[in-house]
Write an enzyme that holds these catalytic residues in place. Structure first.
Site, PDB file in Angstrom:
ATOM      1  CD  GLU A 109      -2.984  -0.529  -0.099  1.00 40.57           C
ATOM      2  OE1 GLU A 109      -3.203  -0.088  -1.246  1.00 40.57           O
ATOM      3  OE2 GLU A 109      -3.276  -1.680   0.240  1.00 40.57           O
ATOM      4  CG  HIS A 110      -0.413   4.830   0.499  1.00 43.30           C
ATOM      5  ND1 HIS A 110      -0.902   5.921  -0.171  1.00 43.30           N
ATOM      6  CD2 HIS A 110      -1.432   4.392   1.292  1.00 43.30           C
ATOM      7  CE1 HIS A 110      -2.144   6.158   0.212  1.00 43.30           C
ATOM      8  NE2 HIS A 110      -2.495   5.234   1.090  1.00 43.30           N
ATOM      9  N   GLY A 128     -12.642   1.153  -2.427  1.00 43.95           N
ATOM     10  CA  GLY A 128     -11.217   0.857  -2.554  1.00 43.95           C
ATOM     11  C   GLY A 128     -10.939  -0.395  -3.348  1.00 43.95           C
ATOM     12  CG  ASP A 161      -6.302   0.836  -9.090  1.00 42.63           C
ATOM     13  OD1 ASP A 161      -5.677   0.159  -8.252  1.00 42.63           O
ATOM     14  OD2 ASP A 161      -6.771   1.956  -8.840  1.00 42.63           O
ATOM     15  CB  SER A 203     -11.679   8.109   2.710  1.00 41.66           C
ATOM     16  OG  SER A 203     -10.693   9.101   2.549  1.00 41.66           O
ATOM     17  CE1 TYR A 244      -2.846   7.834  -3.326  1.00 39.89           C
ATOM     18  CE2 TYR A 244      -2.372   9.876  -4.511  1.00 39.89           C
ATOM     19  CZ  TYR A 244      -2.318   8.495  -4.424  1.00 39.89           C
ATOM     20  OH  TYR A 244      -1.715   7.779  -5.437  1.00 39.89           O
TER      21      TYR A 244
END
Length: 540
Positions: A60-61, A182, A234, A277, A287
């Site tokens: 993640e991230h 998400g 994605d 969110s 973000y």
């Protein structure tokens, strides 16, 4: 290599259904969509384009730091049934749906109204009479704008500078990916839209250049039309995934994807925290701020390691690793250092990131003020603003470069360890314990990821923390947030013989699920197996 493969075009429903998995009644959904299309438009569809949502198991991230991630397609998807619309030879020219390339788009969900839109030819080069296309796409997160985004990319790549005009199209959209969860319903919509317009205009079967990799790149660019900047995870997961496997996606030195079989004995359970969110409202403190902190941290780390960085260069943490190790084979199409070498470097970076703590700081949060951060970067205030602040809005008094880089490096290592466990288990064959040992190790990595996301990257929230803990208490091997965080979904690795009991226990103990049952409950918590990527079904 999956990026070079063609998009599957099925003509036999048995082959198609066999590729989709078994957790959903695909037959009923596809038949319902086909029948409803015929009812609304008076003809059977010519194609159904399918694009799945995705869940990121770990990583993640770190994609915008150019480190690899491990998502997979889920069985829930976006379906678009479509057919060319016959326009009468004598028809009113002022009716929009009679114009070349016009689209009538409907959605099975009644809250989404019928949309009619037509691309407008534009002369982009008067000297050679090259025509381009204009299609109004507001930067609003509305379903039809994602459809338009896919169409725009097809128009400009395949109908610019040619005498051929796009066909008028009727389309009907349905989806089972929960919006705003998400799980990348937006990327799935853009991929499915792009596929539908390619198919209806005869490009999928006639153009050998349309590979999975090409579709990923098109879809990435297309999604930017609605104001969403994407690193490609994605879209790659939605297009390139294969059944029963996670997909290791790398971004440096180039976008590549390779599957790693997920050990048998467990399934994935996605659970929506029901905390939404809104990225547009929270980005300045969420973000966008994390992107800036990660990029500035990379520059500061490069300085401490003696890595040269240009004054206007926005170097990433992965690029710092490459330059620090004098990495080779990073040109066009290069593969860079091998996985073992990268794992070794990442382990060493745990000590290197200590340099990102502000000088003399004893604060446990290790946050740097704007003035301290500029000084650490080695740039003037004017240069710093131009490189790091002029293109994005952030809201912070202290910037946590150390904690963000600590998460990125540790998470990147966990991704490689997770992948290694999957590959080793596949190579070893069936285990005497039914893969319980390796599944526990995978779960441990997922739990460590959640801890890092919460403590170091601070992209979790109370609801996600509670839901992941309840999932572990209910018997999950591991549970973590998935997606950007600050709300949205969790993903849990659950023994396949305990899924029903697991879902029941979580639904009874997570307060926001109180009163939900039946279809309402299945919308917010559901099991899935890694699914196949995007495809098209062609009717006879």
């Amino acid at each position: 290599m999956s990026a070079q493969e063609r998009i599957p075009v099925y003509t036999d429903l048995k082959d198609l259904y066999a590729s989709l998995g078994t957790s959903l009644d695909h037959v009923e959904r596809w038949n319902n969509l086909t029948e409803e299309f015929e009812t609304r438009f008076g003809t059977k569809p010519t194609y159904i384009a399918r694009a799945p949502g995705r869940v990121n198991l770990i990583g993640e991230h770190i994609d915008y730091a150019l480190f690899g991630v491990l998502p997979t397609a889920i069985e829930r998807d976006i379906l678009i049934a479509c057919a060319p619309r016959e326009v009468p030879a004598i028809s009113p020219t002022d009716e929009e749906h009679h114009a070349p390339g016009s689209v009538i788009a409907e959605n099975l969900q009644p809250k989404y109204t019928r949309q009619v839109f037509t691309p407008i030819p534009t002369n982009v080069d008067e000297q050679v009479h090259v025509e381009g296309w204009h299609l109004e796409i507001p930067h609003q997160l509305r379903w039809e704008n994602y459809v338009k985004a896919g169409y725009y990319g097809v128009l400009n790549e395949y109908f610019t500078g040619t005498a051929t005009q796009p066909l008028p199209v009727d389309m009907l959209v349905t989806g089972s990916v929960p919006a705003g969860s998400g799980l990348s319903s937006s990327a799935a919509m853009v991929v499915a839209s792009t596929l539908a317009f390619l198919a209806i205009n005869g490009k999928l079967e006639s153009d050998t250049d349309i590979t999975k990799g090409h579709l990923v790149k098109m879809s990435m660019e297309n999604e930017k039309r609605v104001g969403v900047n994407s690193g490609g995870m994605d879209q790659a997961a939605s297009v390139m995934s294969v059944p029963s496997s996670v997909l290791y996606i790398t971004f440096y030195p180039s976008l590549t994807a390779s599957p790693a079989p997920l050990p048998t004995g467990a399934v994935l359970v996605c659970a929506h925290s029901l905390k939404v969110s809104d990225k547009a409202l929270t980005a300045k403190k969420g973000y966008n701020l994390r992107v800036v902190e990660t990029l500035v941290g990379a520059r500061v780390l490069a300085r401490t390691l003696g890595v040269a960085v240009g004054a206007r260069e926005k170097i990433t943490l992965r690029e710092v690793v490459g330059k620090f190790t004098a990495e080779t084979d990073v040109g066009a199409g290069g593969a860079g250092m091998d996985v073992d070498a990268l794992m070794g470097v990442l382990q060493k970076m745990a000590a290197a990131v200590e340099a990102l703590k502000p000088p003399g700081s004893t604060d446990a949060e290790f946050g740097a003020t704007m003035e301290e951060m500029v000084a650490m970067s080695g740039l003037s205030a004017e240069e710093f603003h131009e490189v790091y602040m002029s293109w994005v809005e952030v809201d912070a008094t202290h910037f946590k470069l150390y904690k963000r880089a600590k998460h990125v490096f540790s998470e990147a290592l966990r991704v490689l360890q997770f992948r290694r466990l999957c590959l080793d288990a596949a190579a070893a064959g069936p285990a005497a314990d039914g893969n319980v040992a390796v599944l526990k190790d995978l779960g441990r990595l997922m739990n460590e990821s959640q801890t890092s996301c919460a403590a170091d990257f601070e992209c979790s929230c109370e609801e996600l923390d509670e839901l992941t803990q309840l999932a572990r208490d209910a018997g999950a091997y591991g549970s973590r947030l998935t997606g950007a965080g600050w709300g949205g979904c969790t993903v849990s690795l659950v023994p396949e013989d305990q899924v029903e009991a697991f879902i029941k226990k979580v639904s009874e103990t997570y307060p926001p699920y109180k009163g939900l049952d039946g279809e309402a409950l299945s919308e917010v918590i559901f099991a899935t197996r890694p699914s196949s990527g995007a495809c098209v079904y062609k009717f006879d």
